[in-house]
Scaffold this active site. Structure first.
Site, PDB file in Angstrom:
ATOM      1  N   SER A   4     -40.543  76.511  12.207  1.00  0.00           N
ATOM      2  CA  SER A   4     -40.664  77.916  11.795  1.00  0.00           C
ATOM      3  C   SER A   4     -39.961  78.146  10.465  1.00  0.00           C
ATOM      4  CB  SER A   4     -40.204  78.903  12.855  1.00  0.00           C
ATOM      5  OG  SER A   4     -40.715  80.186  12.533  1.00  0.00           O
ATOM      6  N   HIS A  28     -30.741  86.709   2.586  1.00  0.00           N
ATOM      7  CA  HIS A  28     -30.686  87.691   1.504  1.00  0.00           C
ATOM      8  C   HIS A  28     -29.213  88.054   1.354  1.00  0.00           C
ATOM      9  CE1 HIS A  28     -35.022  87.985   1.830  1.00  0.00           C
ATOM     10  NE2 HIS A  28     -34.844  88.093   3.131  1.00  0.00           N
ATOM     11  N   CYS A  36     -39.146  77.255  16.862  1.00  0.00           N
ATOM     12  CA  CYS A  36     -40.058  77.135  17.999  1.00  0.00           C
ATOM     13  C   CYS A  36     -39.792  75.816  18.710  1.00  0.00           C
ATOM     14  CB  CYS A  36     -41.512  77.182  17.527  1.00  0.00           C
ATOM     15  SG  CYS A  36     -41.961  78.779  16.837  1.00  0.00           S
TER      16      CYS A  36
END
Length: 124
Positions: free
Chosen positions: A63, A68, A83
């Protein structure tokens, strides 16, 4: 219920401001966190904003990881979504927290892709 994956949403506070504003170091930390968790890195993209801040994504076979940063606030928003059962998103999240020198974090774990029966997915 059986989940396809686990998504850790982490709020990191009191982070080292110099680290948060260093694109190369943030990229290295994110890639290393994916590898330490047992993930297979596919693509990496990071951007340094002016006057400050870094955003980036590490695409993994399982995944993704994203970050940020707001150096002026000592804050980073981090997502680790994996996953399958092979990769532990908490290993990546804890490594990132340590490397950013966060004074504290809050997290939420979301189970993604909930099914009543176990689902067999190729390569996971």
């Amino acid at each position: 219920m059986h989940a396809l994956g686990r998504h850790i949403i982490a709020e990191l506070y009191g982070c080292d401001k110099e680290v948060l504003n260093n694109r190369e170091l943030i990229e290295k930390i994110m890639v290393e966190s994916a590898l330490k968790a047992g993930a297979e890195v596919r693509e990496v993209a990071f951007h340094k904003f002016s006057p400050q801040g870094v955003s980036g994504v590490v695409v993994i076979s399982e995944s993704h990881l994203t970050i940020h940063t707001w150096p002026e606030l000592g804050y980073a928003a981090v997502d680790v979504f994996t996953c399958g059962e092979r990769v532990d998103p908490w290993q990546a999240c804890n490594y990132i927290t340590e490397m950013l020198k966060a004074s504290h974090m809050t997290t939420t774990e979301v189970k993604r892709g909930l099914f009543e029966q176990p689902v067999k997915v190729a390569n996971l």
